[in-house]
Scaffold this motif. Sequence first.
Motif, mmCIF file in Angstrom:
data_model
loop_
_atom_site.group_PDB
_atom_site.id
_atom_site.type_symbol
_atom_site.label_atom_id
_atom_site.label_comp_id
_atom_site.label_asym_id
_atom_site.label_seq_id
_atom_site.Cartn_x
_atom_site.Cartn_y
_atom_site.Cartn_z
ATOM 1 N N UNK A 266 0.844 -1.197 0.000
ATOM 2 C CA UNK A 266 0.000 0.000 0.000
ATOM 3 C C UNK A 266 0.882 1.251 0.000
ATOM 4 N N UNK A 267 0.666 2.100 -1.018
ATOM 5 C CA UNK A 267 1.470 3.318 -1.128
ATOM 6 C C UNK A 267 1.123 4.339 -0.056
ATOM 7 N N UNK A 268 -0.005 4.148 0.613
ATOM 8 C CA UNK A 268 -0.404 5.090 1.656
ATOM 9 C C UNK A 268 0.233 4.802 2.999
ATOM 10 N N UNK A 269 1.017 3.740 3.097
ATOM 11 C CA UNK A 269 1.677 3.371 4.351
ATOM 12 C C UNK A 269 3.160 3.704 4.245
ATOM 13 N N UNK A 270 3.714 4.282 5.276
ATOM 14 C CA UNK A 270 5.124 4.650 5.268
ATOM 15 C C UNK A 270 6.009 3.409 5.273
#
Length: 373
Positions: A266-270
């Motif tokens: 997921x690109x939204x997770x660091x």
Amino acid sequence: MVTRSRFVAKHDGAPPTPPPGGYQRARQFPSSPFAPELTMPFAPREPEPKPARRRHWFGWAALGAAAGLALVLLIQLAMGATDTIYGTTMIALQLVVAAVVIAALFVPNARFLGAIALTVAVILNVGTIGAASALQSSAAGTYDGETVRDKTEQEYPGIRDVDPDLVLQAESLEQMQARFDSLSEAIRTELTDRFGFTWVRIGEGSTRPERNGYGGESMLVEYSAPVWATEQPIRTEAQKREVMAAIDDGLLREGVYWPLYPLNADSGITDDSLDKLYGSADPATQVVWEWYTEVGGTDLMYESGAPDPSLFYATITDLTHDDTGVFRQRQEAENASDGTPLEGLQLFFLGRQLLSEADREAFEQAIADSPID
């Protein structure tokens, strides 16, 4: 020349003799220092009594106000009305009584009664009685700090912002259990045919009540289906992607419209979060792959106010990338607990906001009786 014989032979210089009958009101002395004193010839004069001081009416008013408030607080203490004691009305009354008592201390002839009223107010007030009531209720387990409206909302059988009519139209708990079993069997059959996996079932299905959004429990439940796991590990990134693609194909054939989504990419997770959750930010070196999708049996799941859709998770664990040993330790603990294989693929279905067919009539009646729209 003065000689001593002058004084002895004559009476020059001696005090005069008393008059006949003696002196008037002459003091008399006892013949002996140990003899009782002679009584006075006259009675002593009694002091005149001072007139009694009348108490000022304001002092009585202050004492009455303090005693009245104390009586009300004691009654509420006996009733266990902790919320009422700490209510706005009682606090306002306490302030008024305090002002009256303090004013009485500055009024002449009212200070004594004002001091008594102050003593009563200091001992029996909102703070002391409220604390005693809270301790009493806490010890008895009867205080929850809730109003009647709060308790009514907590008894709401549905879920806040979820339309009860759509709940009744959605799949029931029993229907979703059957659907999960069918999907799981179809996926396992597909993967067995393609990759030769063998499977082990972990645990049993379980339910727990959903929260209703008002601090209470709903009649709807969350259902956790049994987990199925492969007995074979999956090592290479290419094989992992082939397995996920095969699962996607099986779900599509069974009517699941949404493809699997990789949570571990997921690109939204660091990157730091990915490293903690999955062992790395790079899927090629991750310990855990976790993909999911929504499972809905009808188009109602897309309407406003519909119950939350059910979920499906496919998780692959590959301990060859576990450089820290944290994931292995967790897997070994699960293996010791319920026999979960250390590595491989796991299939898990989660049903949300489901109503059992056995509770349908009770749910409809409870919704009709509830004051919440």
